[in-house]
Design an enzyme around this catalytic site. Structure first.
Site, PDB file in Angstrom:
ATOM      1  N   SER A 129       0.869  -1.179   0.000  1.00 33.61           N
ATOM      2  CA  SER A 129       0.000   0.000   0.000  1.00 33.61           C
ATOM      3  C   SER A 129       0.905   1.227   0.000  1.00 33.61           C
ATOM      4  CB  SER A 129      -0.930  -0.068   1.215  1.00 33.61           C
ATOM      5  OG  SER A 129      -1.925   0.918   1.132  1.00 33.61           O
ATOM      6  N   HIS A 183      -2.809  -1.373  -3.295  1.00 32.33           N
ATOM      7  CA  HIS A 183      -3.882  -0.385  -3.113  1.00 32.33           C
ATOM      8  C   HIS A 183      -3.575   0.813  -3.993  1.00 32.33           C
ATOM      9  CE1 HIS A 183      -4.478  -2.007   1.239  1.00 32.33           C
ATOM     10  NE2 HIS A 183      -5.013  -2.797   0.334  1.00 32.33           N
ATOM     11  N   ASP A 226      -4.683  -4.066   6.201  1.00 34.75           N
ATOM     12  CA  ASP A 226      -4.914  -5.117   5.219  1.00 34.75           C
ATOM     13  C   ASP A 226      -3.657  -5.980   5.067  1.00 34.75           C
ATOM     14  OD1 ASP A 226      -6.336  -6.505   3.310  1.00 34.75           O
ATOM     15  OD2 ASP A 226      -5.929  -5.088   1.686  1.00 34.75           O
TER      16      ASP A 226
END
Lengths: 270, 195
Positions: free
Chosen positions: B17, B44, B137
């Site tokens: 991310s 992401h 996540d």
């Protein structure tokens, strides 16, 4: 994660007892849906879920709603909607009556999106929009025309990117946490349940939209649904799929040409 | 592909991310020419700049780079990228599938979703790597990969641009290696050499 044997038991129950056939749904996603259902409804075990499904017919609509994915938004993929606005609606405009089918439309965000574009092209008055989904519960929302107000900022952005020029807030009224869309937008919309697995073609259309539904089907069921669309589409009509879906390897591919800009819009050539 | 050939493949899944892009580009640059692996990236990112990442990756490797489409065949020695706004799942040993169900940790694609699916499908043939990020996540996904017998690598939070995501994984599960980004390619080369 739920085991294959358990999933098969549940699917067989839903099919034989209630006529909802999920056997040709893509497995990886379906297993996640069952897992989610187990968590959301706090079942201690799979056996408890199965017992509930067997013995409580009133629970069925909830199961169907949870097993299917009901995530949608207004003007999702704005460039696709721009293409509809610029390349598809001008062709539809030449018809005295425009028939559109939103297949698997869930809570109806895209139905309202298209209605807004038809209105802006001065075509809504001569259009008939069929909005269908497998879930009797979610399509109720299409009649209400209410969407969470928290999503409106994103929808407004999408609308502008799709080429919308009006003040988006002129289409809805804010009511607490909801945006209620103008009733005239759905005046020509017919809402009904329709199961792409088991139900047939019911009319001929110039435009069929089925976005992010086929991703939940296996290849066999995808081909079946696409054949159903083919049988429901006029020659020179348009078929619109989701941004990662493709007609390419399907039996109907030979009759269709994708638009040049590579948006997921195909035209039926024969 | 013959089943025994599929059985020998390794599955390299990488989740990242905020602050992970440079690390991913560097990792890809250092992958062996024929890793005998399927490489799956879950990053992401914003929906609108999707093709840029495919281009950035393609500049750095001879391996084909593909943003996954629905029911795409899984081929070895290919780098697959989860498309923006879809979860990426393993449908069968040789087939991907996509899903737009609810976001997980405010993310779609979610690293947890793909890691879990890969762990279930490929067990001890998985190598999972979790990189920099400001999101929780991937932690659960790493735990699942490890539980299924896969090899787990976490970028050292102290050296990551944003240490929160790798730290979340370390707080949740033991892992096989905690490394600064620069040392991950070397380890990968060793791991991929052992068939």
């Amino acid at each position: 994660m739920i085991q294959d044997e358990d999933l098969n038991l549940l699917l067989s129950e839903l099919s034989h007892r209630y006529g909802y056939d999920f056997t040709n749904y893509a497995r990886a996603s379906l297993k996640r849906r069952v897992n989610r259902l187990l968590a959301v409804d706090r079942f201690a075990s799979f056996a408890e879920l199965l017992y509930k499904v067997k013995n409580d017919p009133d629970y069925l609509p909830h199961v169907v709603e949870q097993l299917t994915v009901n995530v949608t938004e207004m003007f999702r993929d704005p460039s696709l909607f721009r293409t509809l606005r610029e390349q598809v609606l001008p062709v539809l405009a030449t018809h005295p009556l425009i028939r559109v089918w939103h297949a698997g439309c869930s809570t109806g965000e895209e139905v309202y999106s298209l209605a807004i574009m038809l209105e802006e092209a001065n075509l809504l008055h001569k259009s008939l929009l069929y909005a269908t989904d497998i879930n009797p519960t979610v399509i109720e929302n299409i009649r209400r025309g209410m969407f969470p107000i928290g999503n409106i900022r994103q929808y407004t952005e999408n609308y502008l990117q799709s080429g919308g020029r009006k003040d988006f807030s002129s289409y809805y009224q804010a009511q607490y946490e909801w945006a209620k869309f103008d009733e005239r937008l759905r005046a020509n919309t017919i809402v009904a349940t329709h199961n792409l697995v088991s139900d047939r073609s019911f009319n001929e259309f110039q435009l069929i939209l089925c976005r992010n539904v086929l991703i939940y089907f296996d290849k066999e069921l995808q081909d079946k649904a696409l054949t159903l669309f083919d049988n429901s589409l006029e020659k020179l009509g348009f078929l619109v799929l989701g941004s990662k879906e493709n007609l390419r390897f399907s039996p109907i591919a030979a009759s269709y040409t994708q638009l040049e800009n590579k948006e997921k819009v195909w035209r039926k050539m024969r | 592909m013959a089943e025994n050939a599929l059985n020998q493949l390794r599955y390299l899944v990488i989740g990242g991310s905020a602050g992970s892009l440079e690390v991913i580009l560097d990792l890809v640059t250092h992958l062996p020419a024929l890793p005998h692996a399927v490489v799956i990236l879950v990053v992401h990112r914003k929906k609108d700049n999707d093709s840029i990442l495919v281009d950035l990756l393609s500049y750095r490797t001879k391996l084909p780079v593909r943003e996954v489409e629905d029911k795409e065949t899984i081929s070895p020695d290919t780098i697959y990228l989860a498309p923006p706004d879809y979860h990426l799942l393993i449908e069968r040993a040789d087939l991907f599938s996509l899903d737009i169900s609810e976001k997980v940790h405010f993310s779609r694609p979610s690293i947890d979703v793909t890691f879990e699916s890969v762990a279930e499908a490929f067990g001890d043939r998985v190598i999972g790597i979790l990189l920099s990020g400001a999101n929780a996540d991937g932690a659960v996904g790493m735990a699942k990969i490890r539980k299924a017998g896969g090899y787990t690598i976490v970028q050292d939070p102290a050296t990551a641009d944003v240490g929160y995501m790798p730290q979340q994984a370390l707080d949740l599960t033991p892992v096989d290696s905690i490394l600064p980004a620069a040392e991950i390619p070397g380890l990968l080369e060793k791991l991929l050499r052992i068939q």
